[in-house]
Write an enzyme that holds these catalytic residues in place. Structure first.
Site, short mmCIF file in Angstrom:
data_model
loop_
_atom_site.label_atom_id
_atom_site.label_comp_id
_atom_site.label_asym_id
_atom_site.label_seq_id
_atom_site.Cartn_x
_atom_site.Cartn_y
_atom_site.Cartn_z
N CYS A 138 6.21 0.75 -5.31
CA CYS A 138 4.86 0.43 -5.75
C CYS A 138 4.00 1.68 -5.93
O CYS A 138 3.01 1.66 -6.66
CB CYS A 138 4.18 -0.53 -4.77
SG CYS A 138 4.10 0.09 -3.07
N MET A 191 8.33 -5.71 2.33
CA MET A 191 6.92 -5.43 2.53
C MET A 191 6.15 -6.69 2.90
O MET A 191 5.25 -6.66 3.74
CB MET A 191 6.33 -4.80 1.27
CG MET A 191 5.05 -4.04 1.51
SD MET A 191 5.29 -2.53 2.48
CE MET A 191 5.97 -1.46 1.23
N CYS A 192 6.53 -7.82 2.29
CA CYS A 192 5.89 -9.09 2.62
C CYS A 192 6.18 -9.49 4.07
O CYS A 192 5.30 -9.94 4.80
CB CYS A 192 6.37 -10.19 1.67
SG CYS A 192 5.79 -10.02 -0.03
N PRO A 210 7.28 4.47 7.35
CA PRO A 210 8.75 4.50 7.40
C PRO A 210 9.46 3.89 6.20
O PRO A 210 10.65 4.09 6.03
CB PRO A 210 9.06 3.69 8.66
CG PRO A 210 7.93 2.70 8.75
CD PRO A 210 6.72 3.40 8.20
#
Length: 436
Positions: A50, A190-191, A112
């Protein structure tokens, strides 16, 4: 050392430009294979997250090849994006990759996730045959440097990530998250990380909608949440106060007309959209609606700045580690550079030795076993003495940046260039393609 990097990231390009370059995960193997097979490029890898899209490769013609690849892949003129592109070569390309893997180039220094993302890009490149020896050495060392940075510094002491920053921003909007509900669209790493942070901060209910319903169910179970079939997204998403979206869809999935319906059903109670996808999942026009607040990946930088001062000292320590490791890596590559010359020299002199022994046999006739052993030992001793100085000189020169000059000198003195040409004539030219 012909390493080259070209790309865009959160520092050089806004999200509307980065989403133009973003490569969906499903297309990454194909794009990586195209990179490695592009004329002039010997091996390559693509990192697409992203916050960055960049290509790292070994190239014959440098960034001219990389720009040619960009033009082919995206059907664009790279000159139109000149102000957003960054380029690195040789030493600076190595330094850049070490910094990226160590999270020193991230929006949130010390986060991380980037190391895992680079490792996934590397695994993809290996799987499609796009990686050969030198890029393999670079990435392997980059991972080791990243590990050392995390071990020897406190740069990752407080767990910070895009997901945690998103949750922090939600707290700034709502005050407390106690009793709030969150709707997560997507089921990626990420979610999941964001869901953990939301639960830790008191969120009462989590809804999950994902393209693959079964994966959404598995995700929701981890947080005692509720999975929703993706086809029911628009009729259920307004149940939540907070929507976090990261789908990887090529176009926005939430538009202004959707927002108007959401607010109507919520009787104008506000909704907060956290869009951490690139390309963006939420159309910017949604922000025009009173009661809907949209924050995309670039907006998160406002929260990130509050973490920067805490990490400056540790980042400086980490930068020193990276710089030292760059020097070590370059010295190692230079050492590898002299090995083919040493091998060629040994093979060349052994060929000369054998030819002279054969000539001696022709003049003296049959030799006894004892004579054969004596001649063999004598000639090997002479050859070893001849080789000692040039080999020692090559090994010493390998530790210096000017090693190429010494290598070329030894090749000329012993006529090793002509030997290489003879071998090429016998075996044919090298085969082209990924990892050639």
């Amino acid at each position: 050392m012909n390493f080259f990097v070209i790309g865009v990231n959160h520092k050089t390009a806004p999200v509307e430009v980065r989403e133009r370059f973003a490569i969906p995960e499903s297309r990454l193997p194909e794009a990586t294979k195209l990179l490695a097979s592009y004329p002039g490029i010997e091996e390559g890898m693509i990192v697409s997250t992203c916050n960055r899209v960049e290509m790292v490769a070994r190239s014959v013609n440098g960034n001219a090849d990389m720009r040619g690849f960009l033009k082919q892949l995206y059907n664009i003129d790279p000159a139109q994006y000149e102000q957003y592109l960054y380029e690195y070569r040789s030493t600076e390309a190595v330094r850049h990759m070490f910094r990226v893997a160590s999270s020193l180039d991230s929006m949130v220094v010390g986060e991380p996730q980037i190391l895992g993302q680079v490792k996934e890009a590397y695994a993809t490149a290996r799987a499609v045959g796009a990686v050969s020896s030198q890029l393999d050495a670079l990435l392997t060392r980059a991972f080791a440097v990243a590990k050392r940075v995390r071990t020897d510094t406190s740069i990752a002491s407080s767990s910070v990530s895009i997901a945690s920053v998103a949750v922090e921003l939600a707290k700034k909007i709502f005050g407390s998250l106690q009793g709030r509900s969150v709707y997560i669209v997507g089921a990626g790493k990420m979610c999941e990380l964001a869901a953990r942070h939301f639960v830790a901060h008191g969120v009462e209910k989590i809804y999950v909608a994902n393209r693959t319903y079964e994966r959404g169910v598995a995700f929701a179970k981890k947080f005692n949440g509720e999975a929703v079939p993706i086809e029911h997204l628009y009729e259920t998403v307004d149940k939540a106060d907070i929507v976090l979206s990261s789908t990887g869809a090529p176009i926005a999935i939430f538009r202004k007309e959707h927002g108007e319906k959401f607010l109507s059903r919520r009787k104008n109670r506000p909704m907060f959209f956290l869009d951490i996808a690139v390309p963006r999942d939420v159309d910017a026009k949604m922000n025009e609606l009173d009661g809907i607040f949209v924050y995309d990946i670039d907006d998160l930088q406002q929260v990130v700045h509050s973490h920067i001062s805490d990490r400056k000292d540790e980042a400086a320590h980490a930068e020193a580690i990276v710089n030292a490791e760059v020097e070590k890596f370059e010295e190692r590559l230079r050492t590898l550079d002299v090995v083919p010359t040493i091998v060629s020299l040994q093979e060349h002199l052994e060929t000369v030795r054998q030819a002279e022994i054969d000539r001696l046999r022709g003049r003296l006739g049959e030799l006894s076993p004892e004579q054969e052993m004596a001649v063999d030992a004598l000639t090997k001793g002479i050859i070893n003495k001849i080789m000692h100085t040039p080999i020692t000189t090559l090994k010493t020169a390998a530790k210096e940046p000017e090693s190429t000059t010494v290598i070329e000198l030894v090749k000329r003195i012993f006529n090793l260039h002509e030997k290489a040409k003879d071998e090429t004539v016998k075996t044919g030219p090298p085969q082209s393609g990924p990892g050639k």
